[in-house]
Design a protein around this motif. Structure first.
Motif, PDB file in Angstrom:
ATOM      1  N   GLN A  14      -0.474  -5.802   7.509  1.00  0.00           N
ATOM      2  CA  GLN A  14       0.055  -7.157   6.480  1.00  0.00           C
ATOM      3  C   GLN A  14      -0.346  -6.281   5.168  1.00  0.00           C
ATOM      4  OE1 GLN A  14       0.014 -11.116   7.578  1.00  0.00           O
ATOM      5  NE2 GLN A  14      -0.538 -11.337   5.888  1.00  0.00           N
ATOM      6  N   SER A  15       0.947  -6.562   5.179  1.00  0.00           N
ATOM      7  CA  SER A  15       1.021  -6.577   3.932  1.00  0.00           C
ATOM      8  C   SER A  15       2.255  -6.636   2.543  1.00  0.00           C
ATOM      9  CB  SER A  15       0.983  -4.428   3.108  1.00  0.00           C
ATOM     10  OG  SER A  15       1.914  -3.938   3.029  1.00  0.00           O
ATOM     11  N   ASP A  16       1.947  -6.896   1.371  1.00  0.00           N
ATOM     12  CA  ASP A  16       3.586  -6.691   0.404  1.00  0.00           C
ATOM     13  C   ASP A  16       4.167  -5.871   0.857  1.00  0.00           C
ATOM     14  OD1 ASP A  16       2.478  -5.720  -1.192  1.00  0.00           O
ATOM     15  OD2 ASP A  16       2.244  -6.833  -2.784  1.00  0.00           O
ATOM     16  N   LEU A  17       5.429  -5.115  -0.659  1.00  0.00           N
ATOM     17  CA  LEU A  17       6.353  -4.571   0.056  1.00  0.00           C
ATOM     18  C   LEU A  17       6.286  -3.749  -0.931  1.00  0.00           C
ATOM     19  CD1 LEU A  17       9.768  -6.644   0.221  1.00  0.00           C
ATOM     20  CD2 LEU A  17       8.044  -5.435   1.951  1.00  0.00           C
ATOM     21  N   LEU A  43       7.917  -1.272  14.409  1.00  0.00           N
ATOM     22  CA  LEU A  43       6.377  -1.094  12.893  1.00  0.00           C
ATOM     23  C   LEU A  43       6.249  -2.699  13.797  1.00  0.00           C
ATOM     24  CD1 LEU A  43       6.249  -0.194  11.496  1.00  0.00           C
ATOM     25  CD2 LEU A  43       7.360  -1.552   9.834  1.00  0.00           C
ATOM     26  N   GLN A  44       4.469  -1.752  13.789  1.00  0.00           N
ATOM     27  CA  GLN A  44       3.257  -3.124  14.417  1.00  0.00           C
ATOM     28  C   GLN A  44       2.665  -2.992  12.781  1.00  0.00           C
ATOM     29  OE1 GLN A  44       2.665  -4.635  17.747  1.00  0.00           O
ATOM     30  NE2 GLN A  44       5.084  -3.366  17.420  1.00  0.00           N
ATOM     31  N   HIS A  45       3.978  -3.531  11.597  1.00  0.00           N
ATOM     32  CA  HIS A  45       3.153  -3.792  10.878  1.00  0.00           C
ATOM     33  C   HIS A  45       3.967  -4.786  10.225  1.00  0.00           C
ATOM     34  CE1 HIS A  45       0.970  -2.855   6.296  1.00  0.00           C
ATOM     35  NE2 HIS A  45       2.425  -3.387   5.730  1.00  0.00           N
ATOM     36  N   ARG A  46       3.485  -6.190   8.846  1.00  0.00           N
ATOM     37  CA  ARG A  46       4.162  -7.171   8.335  1.00  0.00           C
ATOM     38  C   ARG A  46       4.529  -6.959   6.899  1.00  0.00           C
ATOM     39  NH1 ARG A  46       2.183 -12.485  11.103  1.00  0.00           N
ATOM     40  NH2 ARG A  46       3.169 -13.550  10.098  1.00  0.00           N
ATOM     41  N   TRP A  47       5.979  -7.098   7.165  1.00  0.00           N
ATOM     42  CA  TRP A  47       6.042  -7.601   5.195  1.00  0.00           C
ATOM     43  C   TRP A  47       6.347  -8.009   4.908  1.00  0.00           C
ATOM     44  CZ3 TRP A  47       5.768  -2.180   3.510  1.00  0.00           C
ATOM     45  CH2 TRP A  47       5.516  -1.442   4.156  1.00  0.00           C
ATOM     46  N   ARG A  48       5.815  -9.249   4.200  1.00  0.00           N
ATOM     47  CA  ARG A  48       5.151 -10.200   3.705  1.00  0.00           C
ATOM     48  C   ARG A  48       5.627 -10.048   2.225  1.00  0.00           C
ATOM     49  NH1 ARG A  48       5.117 -13.306   7.712  1.00  0.00           N
ATOM     50  NH2 ARG A  48       4.524 -14.551   7.298  1.00  0.00           N
ATOM     51  N   ARG A  49       6.655 -11.370   2.099  1.00  0.00           N
ATOM     52  CA  ARG A  49       7.802 -10.953   0.217  1.00  0.00           C
ATOM     53  C   ARG A  49       6.888 -12.257  -0.016  1.00  0.00           C
ATOM     54  NH1 ARG A  49      12.254  -7.804   0.911  1.00  0.00           N
ATOM     55  NH2 ARG A  49      13.199  -6.880   2.575  1.00  0.00           N
ATOM     56  N   GLU A  50       6.702 -12.154  -1.470  1.00  0.00           N
ATOM     57  CA  GLU A  50       6.212 -12.745  -2.660  1.00  0.00           C
ATOM     58  C   GLU A  50       4.848 -13.806  -2.643  1.00  0.00           C
ATOM     59  OE1 GLU A  50       9.788 -15.562  -3.954  1.00  0.00           O
ATOM     60  OE2 GLU A  50      11.493 -13.648  -4.829  1.00  0.00           O
ATOM     61  N   LYS A  51       5.270 -15.209  -1.232  1.00  0.00           N
ATOM     62  CA  LYS A  51       3.935 -15.839  -1.818  1.00  0.00           C
ATOM     63  C   LYS A  51       3.680 -16.059  -0.067  1.00  0.00           C
ATOM     64  CE  LYS A  51       4.804 -18.250  -5.896  1.00  0.00           C
ATOM     65  NZ  LYS A  51       4.510 -19.622  -7.100  1.00  0.00           N
ATOM     66  N   ASN A  53       1.995 -13.543   1.470  1.00  0.00           N
ATOM     67  CA  ASN A  53       1.000 -12.197   1.262  1.00  0.00           C
ATOM     68  C   ASN A  53      -0.107 -13.051   1.310  1.00  0.00           C
ATOM     69  OD1 ASN A  53       0.401  -9.444   2.366  1.00  0.00           O
ATOM     70  ND2 ASN A  53      -0.541  -9.149   0.530  1.00  0.00           N
ATOM     71  N   ILE A  54      -0.489 -14.658   1.498  1.00  0.00           N
ATOM     72  CA  ILE A  54      -1.804 -15.592   1.000  1.00  0.00           C
ATOM     73  C   ILE A  54      -2.820 -14.266   1.262  1.00  0.00           C
ATOM     74  CG2 ILE A  54      -2.599 -17.560   0.752  1.00  0.00           C
ATOM     75  CD1 ILE A  54       0.225 -18.834   1.140  1.00  0.00           C
ATOM     76  N   PRO A  55      -3.474 -14.297   2.545  1.00  0.00           N
ATOM     77  CA  PRO A  55      -5.462 -14.154   2.144  1.00  0.00           C
ATOM     78  C   PRO A  55      -5.180 -12.805   1.852  1.00  0.00           C
ATOM     79  CG  PRO A  55      -4.351 -14.957   5.031  1.00  0.00           C
ATOM     80  CD  PRO A  55      -2.875 -14.384   4.077  1.00  0.00           C
ATOM     81  N   PRO A  56      -4.737 -12.097   1.893  1.00  0.00           N
ATOM     82  CA  PRO A  56      -4.848 -10.223   0.881  1.00  0.00           C
ATOM     83  C   PRO A  56      -4.737 -10.815  -0.230  1.00  0.00           C
ATOM     84  CG  PRO A  56      -3.339  -9.631   2.798  1.00  0.00           C
ATOM     85  CD  PRO A  56      -3.436 -10.976   2.992  1.00  0.00           C
ATOM     86  N   GLU A  57      -3.846 -11.645  -0.983  1.00  0.00           N
ATOM     87  CA  GLU A  57      -4.000 -11.421  -2.092  1.00  0.00           C
ATOM     88  C   GLU A  57      -4.858 -13.111  -2.644  1.00  0.00           C
ATOM     89  OE1 GLU A  57      -2.491 -11.019  -4.250  1.00  0.00           O
ATOM     90  OE2 GLU A  57      -0.719  -9.756  -2.916  1.00  0.00           O
ATOM     91  N   VAL A  58      -5.693 -13.779  -1.723  1.00  0.00           N
ATOM     92  CA  VAL A  58      -7.172 -14.550  -1.715  1.00  0.00           C
ATOM     93  C   VAL A  58      -7.583 -13.187  -2.589  1.00  0.00           C
ATOM     94  CG1 VAL A  58      -8.719 -16.113  -1.205  1.00  0.00           C
ATOM     95  CG2 VAL A  58      -6.076 -16.406  -1.146  1.00  0.00           C
ATOM     96  N   VAL A  59      -7.435 -12.401  -1.359  1.00  0.00           N
ATOM     97  CA  VAL A  59      -9.569 -11.766  -1.527  1.00  0.00           C
ATOM     98  C   VAL A  59      -8.375 -10.467  -2.852  1.00  0.00           C
ATOM     99  CG1 VAL A  59     -10.657 -10.036  -0.765  1.00  0.00           C
ATOM    100  CG2 VAL A  59      -9.449 -11.366   0.954  1.00  0.00           C
ATOM    101  N   TRP A  60      -7.518 -10.352  -3.091  1.00  0.00           N
ATOM    102  CA  TRP A  60      -7.829  -9.466  -4.778  1.00  0.00           C
ATOM    103  C   TRP A  60      -7.248 -10.551  -5.520  1.00  0.00           C
ATOM    104  CZ3 TRP A  60      -6.254  -5.121  -5.725  1.00  0.00           C
ATOM    105  CH2 TRP A  60      -6.209  -4.460  -7.467  1.00  0.00           C
ATOM    106  N   SER A  61      -7.402 -11.550  -5.313  1.00  0.00           N
ATOM    107  CA  SER A  61      -7.411 -12.903  -6.748  1.00  0.00           C
ATOM    108  C   SER A  61      -9.623 -12.753  -6.976  1.00  0.00           C
ATOM    109  CB  SER A  61      -7.053 -13.564  -6.096  1.00  0.00           C
ATOM    110  OG  SER A  61      -7.265 -14.752  -7.310  1.00  0.00           O
ATOM    111  N   GLY A  62      -9.883 -12.743  -6.216  1.00  0.00           N
ATOM    112  CA  GLY A  62     -11.538 -12.294  -6.381  1.00  0.00           C
ATOM    113  C   GLY A  62     -11.910 -11.405  -6.559  1.00  0.00           C
ATOM    114  N   LEU A  63     -11.648 -10.219  -6.393  1.00  0.00           N
ATOM    115  CA  LEU A  63     -11.594  -9.291  -6.599  1.00  0.00           C
ATOM    116  C   LEU A  63     -11.845  -9.075  -8.625  1.00  0.00           C
ATOM    117  CD1 LEU A  63     -12.999  -5.887  -6.307  1.00  0.00           C
ATOM    118  CD2 LEU A  63     -10.303  -5.730  -6.144  1.00  0.00           C
TER     119      LEU A  63
END
Length: 246
Positions: A14-17, A43-51, A53-63
């Motif tokens: 999963q990722s953003d676009l 396609l075995q990948h989930r494109w997540r738009r805008e808000k 894609n929360i779990p990876p964004e939380v990790v990115w924010s912590g980084l």
């Protein structure tokens, strides 16, 4: 790199676009379709738009909060310390910087990820994903956390050869010729340890050694960095058709 080090991949990615996930989506879908031909054309990948894609964004924010500020200070040292000479438009200085800093920064990121993944997270009552242990514990022993094991360890080398060949120019920091020269220079300095406190000292020592050599006629970069996939290519993945695997 994480898939290679772990030895398996997951059920869905999963990722953003962003286009940086283009080949991840391709390679992962290839593996899943090799394992299950019924997935042909999916396609075995989930494109997540805008808000979304929360779990990876939380990790990115912590980084960004915990890791980035200190390393930004280290990387900006030439702006504050006059005896450090670095100009990214200077081929020699830029090549030394890439050769030295990329691997060091990756090592620091790996250490950060290991620390975070070995830390137990606080429980969330609305969370449906497995919890109650550190991420690495859940990943290694999913059955103990009421989860299923969907690890796939086959066809990874084939996917890597197709979508991320190790000898591709993208993974080459400097030209092979310059790699030999700077490796010899580094060895002549006694293979100094690269730490946060000393990395710019090592950089300057390498710069002084290499400046003393005749560099005319040597190709420092050796290649042009390839352009990333276009937005149209990324969007096309949502309807991409893959070959059938048996």
């Amino acid at each position: 790199m994480s898939v290679r080090s772990l030895g398996y991949t997951c059920l869905v990615t999963q990722s953003d676009l962003g286009s940086e996930a283009y080949y991840i989506a391709r390679g992962h879908s290839y593996i899943r379709q090799c394992l299950d031909p019924d997935l042909e054309g999916t396609l075995q990948h989930r494109w997540r738009r805008e808000k979304k894609n929360i779990p990876p964004e939380v990790v990115w924010s912590g980084l960004r909060r915990r890791f980035t500020p200190g390393f930004e200070d280290i990387l900006s040292s030439p702006d504050r310390i006059s005896n450090i000479r670095y100009d990214r438009f200077d081929p020699l200085q830029y090549s030394i910087f890439k050769w030295l800093f990329i691997d060091w920064l990756q090592m620091e990121l790996d250490a950060y990820a290991l620390r975070i993944n070995n830390t137990r997270k606080r429980r969330q009552k609305h969370k449906i994903l497995p919890q109650g242990g550190a991420p690495n514990e859940i990943e290694e022993f999913p059955e103990e956390f009421n989860a299923c094991n969907f690890k796939a360890s086959q066809y990874m080398q084939d996917a890597e050869a197709l979508y991320a060949p190790p000898d591709h120019e993208t993974f080459r920091k400097v030209s092979p010729e310059f790699e030999l020269r700077i490796s010899r220079a580094y060895a002549s300095l006694g293979n100094p340890e690269v730490t946060r406190a000393r990395i710019w000292n090592v950089y300057m020592d390498l710069l002084i050694v290499l400046e003393q050599e005749e560099l005319d006629g040597y190709n420092l970069l050796g290649f042009e960095e390839p352009a990333p996939p276009s937005g149209e290519e990324v969007e096309h993945l949502e309807t991409a058709t893959f070959p059938k695997f048996h």
